[in-house]
Write an enzyme that holds these catalytic residues in place. Sequence first.
Site, short mmCIF file in Angstrom:
data_model
loop_
_atom_site.label_atom_id
_atom_site.label_comp_id
_atom_site.label_asym_id
_atom_site.label_seq_id
_atom_site.Cartn_x
_atom_site.Cartn_y
_atom_site.Cartn_z
N ARG A 126 1.92 -4.25 -6.79
CA ARG A 126 1.57 -5.56 -6.23
C ARG A 126 1.89 -6.70 -7.19
O ARG A 126 2.22 -7.81 -6.78
CB ARG A 126 0.08 -5.60 -5.86
CG ARG A 126 -0.21 -4.66 -4.69
CD ARG A 126 -1.69 -4.59 -4.40
NE ARG A 126 -1.96 -3.63 -3.34
CZ ARG A 126 -3.18 -3.23 -3.00
NH1 ARG A 126 -4.24 -3.71 -3.65
NH2 ARG A 126 -3.35 -2.38 -2.02
N SER B 213 -9.29 -4.52 -10.67
CA SER B 213 -10.68 -4.35 -10.32
C SER B 213 -11.37 -3.92 -11.59
O SER B 213 -11.04 -2.89 -12.16
CB SER B 213 -10.80 -3.27 -9.24
OG SER B 213 -12.09 -3.24 -8.70
N ARG C 253 0.87 -1.19 0.00
CA ARG C 253 0.00 0.00 0.00
C ARG C 253 0.90 1.23 0.00
O ARG C 253 1.58 1.50 0.98
CB ARG C 253 -0.91 -0.01 1.24
CG ARG C 253 -1.89 1.15 1.29
CD ARG C 253 -2.82 1.05 2.50
NE ARG C 253 -3.72 -0.09 2.41
CZ ARG C 253 -4.85 -0.09 1.73
NH1 ARG C 253 -5.24 0.99 1.09
NH2 ARG C 253 -5.60 -1.17 1.70
N GLU D 87 -5.00 -7.78 -4.24
CA GLU D 87 -5.81 -7.24 -5.33
C GLU D 87 -4.92 -6.52 -6.33
O GLU D 87 -4.22 -5.58 -5.98
CB GLU D 87 -6.84 -6.26 -4.74
CG GLU D 87 -7.71 -5.63 -5.81
CD GLU D 87 -8.55 -4.48 -5.27
OE1 GLU D 87 -8.81 -4.45 -4.06
OE2 GLU D 87 -8.91 -3.59 -6.07
#
Length: 435
Positions: free
Chosen positions: A401, A362, A287, A359
């Site tokens: 990520r 999306s 993050r 994640e």
Amino acid sequence: MLDIKLLREKPDLVRERLASRHGGDDAKVSEVLALDERRRCALAEVEKLKAQRNAASKEIGALMAQKKSADADAKKAEVRAIGDRITALDHEVAEAAMRRDELLLTIPNVPHPSVALGATAEENPEVRRWGSPASFAFQPLNHVALCEKLRLVDFARGAKLSGSGFLLYTGWGARLERALINFLLDLHQREHGYQEVAPPFIIGEHCMVGVGQFPKFRDQAYAVQEGLDASTLGKLYLLPTAEAPVANIHREEILPGADLPVRYVAYSPCFRAEAGAAGVGTRGMIRVHQFDKVELIKIVPPEFGYDELEAMVRNAETVLQRLGLHYRVINLCTGDMGFASAKTYDIEVWAPGQGQFLEVSSCSNCEDYQARRMNLRFKDAASGDNRFPHILNGSGTALARLFVALLETHQRADGSVLVPEPLRPYLGIDVIPIP
RNA sequence: GGAGAGGUGGCUGAGUGGUUUAAGGCGCACGCCUGGAAAGCGUGAGUAGCUAAACACUACCGGGGGUUCGAAUCCCCCCCUCUCCGCCA
């Protein structure tokens, strides 16, 4: 925003479907309807008065042409009173409309009927999995250790430059990041039929409103000021996702029906304040305040919205398959979905060093919710009508990520990392070596 | 940052207070004409609100405000584009 006609005609349906969403409370719907009613009443009256005035003004013009100035003056006095009433009613209409629309902007999209009812991420149904978790004959490292060992990311100096949550990529790390960006752009542009665009990274407030970032997520954005002129603060923002500029490319346009579907792919860095998230997963690259992302955007006729969504998810999955990364696809439940979305799939990649799924994509169909906010329409060739298209967005994919999962999955016993085959032409090496 | 010019319908381009609720031209759609086409002629065509729909009505000439019985037109503020100059990667 939602169609005011839908609210007017089927308020109970809207209320019911919004019930499981955050911010979709009943009181707002009722107030919007009340303001709408007030606006329409005032509008009907003022239009009648304006018709009267227009007719009278025409008569005055005729009287003056005939030099009957006394008659004209009498008529003028008569019409002046109508004018005052019109001014008052005009203001009432404008104010009711403004308050109605302001409120309407704070109501989230209604979920598609196929979306599971639920409150939290625990209730998101899993759709499918691909591959299997990497297994190791040695003790695998996490990405932070790998980055330090291979000198791919200098966390300390990144923080020295800009504070925690900012990364300084170095050496093969910087080159891997660039290779990934190029690989993703090439894949979607050459193989999946998306048109490449390179948007501005600083964007106007109206773009943020258009995609539904604002007004709700104002606190998550980095606002930009021009030089020392404080009055410019709040007009421009660092983009939180390329969705914001790219989905707005055709705002306030009427696209020829033959131009649809429009499919764009864009690289951009993404800036997120992550206010209130301090201390949560802040270690490493999971993050951060700035990360790279390749974004997919589609503008399509409503009939094709959901087929195009499925295709978009498959396009994003291809990235992980080519890179040999284990992942799962989940379908967000009503309570976990983004503000503007009617249906969302998340793709989560397996990160062995984390022991969890991350994640990385999306993909959402926002239906006509954003198109209405940005007044983007297309001319339906069959009916000749101007209609709101569906606007879809999907990450294809987020990079920090992906970088994490790639290192952790393809690490070898000595700490070097095997480069997946599709990246080798971009990097020029097969293995990221130990320095 | 300085100086100037300009923003009108799909495009072009008139219009400086009242049959302009936007002329003319180009392009567009349909019809007539034709063996077929072109030309010619005719008709139509913007967006939105209101309506079950149609008619009618209302709004829209970059955006907002003002003057007036009446504003594309006059006044004020703002935005954008272009040209030249300065600075600059």
